[in-house]
Scaffold this motif. Sequence first.
Motif: not given
Length: 152
Positions: A51-71
């Motif tokens: 593992s290189d320590g880079t996550s591909l879903i960190d921004i996705g999780a934050a935007l998912s939360t924000a868009f879920a609240v807006i939706g």
Amino acid sequence: MQLFSTFEHTAYIEMAISTLEKKGIKKEHIFVVPLDNRSEEHKLFDNIKRSDGTSLIDIGAALSTAFAVIGASIGFKLAWGPIYWGLIGATVGFVLGVVIRLFTEVVLKKKRRLMKGYHSEIIVIVDCEEEKAETVENILFKHYALGVAKVK
């Protein structure tokens, strides 16, 4: 006694070698080895062993939360209701976040690696008497060695 040191690929290596020769270290007792650059590309996806320590879903999780609240908020006024629009917003936010992260990893960081110009490092091995070891170490550090190790 042997001294191992690492350098970046600069002109300071030549200056260090010439200074060592002026201090009485013979050319036959100085060994310089360039390290090869990595020829294969870095892997984007991790596996269980590496593992290189880079996550591909960190921004996705934050935007998912924000868009879920807006939706969900907007969903009270729409036909399908807040639950469906919250789920749709979460999905869209997650996909958008993963796409943004993939873009930054593949395109932007690749350009940054090429612009930065990672060059191979150089290993310098000096074989000398124990009395000269301190002098040799000081010379190597004065010429910007990244690290020095002594072996008796």
